[in-house]
Design a protein around this motif. Structure first.
Motif, short mmCIF file in Angstrom:
data_model
loop_
_atom_site.label_atom_id
_atom_site.label_comp_id
_atom_site.label_asym_id
_atom_site.label_seq_id
_atom_site.Cartn_x
_atom_site.Cartn_y
_atom_site.Cartn_z
N ASN A 1 -2.47 43.94 101.27
CA ASN A 1 -3.71 44.38 101.92
C ASN A 1 -4.86 44.31 100.92
OD1 ASN A 1 -5.69 45.48 103.52
ND2 ASN A 1 -4.42 47.16 104.27
N PRO A 2 -5.31 43.10 100.58
CA PRO A 2 -6.30 42.95 99.52
C PRO A 2 -7.69 43.44 99.87
CG PRO A 2 -5.89 40.85 100.58
CD PRO A 2 -4.90 41.80 101.15
N ARG A 3 -7.95 43.74 101.13
CA ARG A 3 -9.26 44.28 101.51
C ARG A 3 -9.29 45.80 101.37
NH1 ARG A 3 -10.33 42.19 107.32
NH2 ARG A 3 -12.55 42.39 106.85
N GLU A 4 -8.13 46.41 101.25
CA GLU A 4 -8.06 47.87 101.12
C GLU A 4 -7.73 48.30 99.70
OE1 GLU A 4 -5.22 51.56 102.67
OE2 GLU A 4 -5.41 49.74 103.88
N TYR A 5 -6.80 47.59 99.06
CA TYR A 5 -6.36 47.96 97.72
C TYR A 5 -7.27 47.35 96.66
CZ TYR A 5 -2.04 49.10 100.23
OH TYR A 5 -1.12 49.60 101.09
N ARG A 6 -7.25 47.97 95.49
CA ARG A 6 -8.07 47.51 94.37
C ARG A 6 -7.19 47.15 93.19
NH1 ARG A 6 -13.36 48.65 94.32
NH2 ARG A 6 -13.32 48.78 92.04
N TYR B 1 -1.00 28.12 97.20
CA TYR B 1 -0.96 29.55 97.52
C TYR B 1 -1.90 30.33 96.62
CZ TYR B 1 0.87 34.30 98.00
OH TYR B 1 0.99 35.65 98.19
N LEU B 2 -1.84 30.06 95.32
CA LEU B 2 -2.65 30.81 94.36
C LEU B 2 -4.12 30.43 94.40
CD1 LEU B 2 -0.29 31.03 91.25
CD2 LEU B 2 -0.91 32.84 92.87
N ASN B 3 -4.49 29.47 95.21
CA ASN B 3 -5.90 29.10 95.35
C ASN B 3 -6.51 29.50 96.68
OD1 ASN B 3 -7.27 27.42 93.07
ND2 ASN B 3 -5.14 26.74 93.06
N VAL B 4 -5.69 29.83 97.67
CA VAL B 4 -6.26 30.18 98.97
C VAL B 4 -5.90 31.59 99.43
CG1 VAL B 4 -6.29 27.76 99.72
CG2 VAL B 4 -4.33 29.21 100.31
N ALA B 5 -4.96 32.25 98.77
CA ALA B 5 -4.56 33.59 99.19
C ALA B 5 -5.75 34.56 99.07
CB ALA B 5 -3.40 34.09 98.34
N GLU B 6 -5.87 35.44 100.05
CA GLU B 6 -6.92 36.46 100.03
C GLU B 6 -6.55 37.52 98.99
OE1 GLU B 6 -9.52 38.80 103.43
OE2 GLU B 6 -7.36 38.56 103.73
N GLY C 1 -13.53 39.02 100.73
CA GLY C 1 -14.24 37.76 100.57
C GLY C 1 -13.85 37.00 99.33
N VAL C 2 -12.72 37.34 98.73
CA VAL C 2 -12.27 36.74 97.47
C VAL C 2 -10.97 35.98 97.73
CG1 VAL C 2 -11.55 37.18 95.10
CG2 VAL C 2 -13.33 38.59 96.14
N TYR C 3 -10.93 34.70 97.35
CA TYR C 3 -9.77 33.86 97.64
C TYR C 3 -9.35 33.12 96.38
CZ TYR C 3 -11.58 34.85 102.23
OH TYR C 3 -12.06 35.52 103.33
N GLY C 4 -8.08 33.23 96.07
CA GLY C 4 -7.52 32.48 94.96
C GLY C 4 -7.57 33.22 93.64
N ALA C 5 -6.73 32.76 92.72
CA ALA C 5 -6.53 33.44 91.45
C ALA C 5 -7.78 33.47 90.59
CB ALA C 5 -5.38 32.77 90.70
N GLU C 6 -8.49 32.35 90.52
CA GLU C 6 -9.66 32.29 89.64
C GLU C 6 -10.76 33.24 90.11
OE1 GLU C 6 -11.96 31.17 86.36
OE2 GLU C 6 -9.83 30.82 86.79
N ALA C 7 -11.10 33.16 91.39
CA ALA C 7 -12.14 34.05 91.92
C ALA C 7 -11.72 35.51 91.80
CB ALA C 7 -12.43 33.69 93.38
#
Length: 233
Positions: free
Chosen positions: A196-201, A154-159, A163-169
């Motif tokens: 809503n990771p594409r809207e929130y910062r 989950y922590l490696n593929v969640a948006e 365009g950002v996926y996973g905890a490290e990125a």
């Protein structure tokens, strides 16, 4: 003679159909078994976002290289009974139904296990077909994966951003640091943007994310003190 000669062909067709059905039934199991040890190269959502013009930022990290505070934060934000259920939180589902009936916005009834099944194997959407497949994959990953593996996936593929996926990125994108270095406040902010990771910062957040992150950070202490994260240790 013609009928007798056609019989082997009919049997072959039936055997062929049966083999196809067996292969279709076993394919999801095979995929789950493979990903029990191998990270997925890409997910359908990543491909979809690429076609929509977004970039692709993803870096796989084992759970031991991700801050435990982020584990606590996503459990607090998304699925407080993650370590207790077998993939489905029926109390949360009932709460979500009641919230929708009353016009309130809740976190929804999907568990981390369900979200992982969708993120790794399926596509976005609300169709009954996808929900049915999600339920099937949820049963499979709960059967063949440990809770720790589910959380790691989950922590490696969640948006977690455009365009950002996973905890490290996400940690590098929002905070310019590794996921292992996240503070409690930063972990709470990452968990706060998940709806809503594409809207929130997560960096320089707005009022909603700040309020949600404060609430998550408060609940993280409960998660840790009550042992609600023990299955990920």
């Amino acid at each position: 003679m013609a009928a007798g000669g056609d019989l082997p062909k009919a049997r072959k067709r039936r055997l062929g159909c049966f083999a196809v059905l067996i292969a279709l039934a076993l394919a999801p199991v095979a995929g789950v078994l493979v990903h029990a040890v191998v990270p997925p190269p890409l997910t359908l959502l990543m491909v979809q976002r690429l076609f929509e013009g977004e970039g692709l930022h993803v870096r796989w990290r084992g759970l031991n290289r991700i801050s435990p505070d982020l584990v606590d934060a996503v459990i607090a934000a998304e699925d407080a009974r993650f370590c207790e259920h077998n993939g489905f939180d029926f109390e949360a589902i009932q709460d979500a139904i009641e919230d929708n009936a009353d016009g309130r916005r809740g976190r929804g009834g999907s568990t981390i296990s369900q979200q992982t099944a969708k993120n790794v194997f399926l596509w976005s959407g609300r169709s009954w077909i996808r929900k049915g497949l999600e339920a099937g994959y949820t049963v499979l990953i709960e059967t063949f994966w440990s809770k720790r593996r589910i959380m790691e996936m989950y922590l490696n593929v969640a948006e977690m951003g455009p365009g950002v996926y996973g905890a490290e990125a996400a940690s590098r994108y929002w905070f310019d640091k590794s996921a292992s270095e996240l503070t409690r406040a930063e972990a709470a902010r990452l968990a706060a943007i998940l709806p809503n990771p594409r809207e929130y910062r997560a960096a320089s957040p707005g009022p909603y994310v700040r309020r949600r992150a404060r609430a998550i950070q408060g609940n993280m202490a409960v998660i840790r003190n009550d042992g609600l994260n023990d299955c990920t240790a």
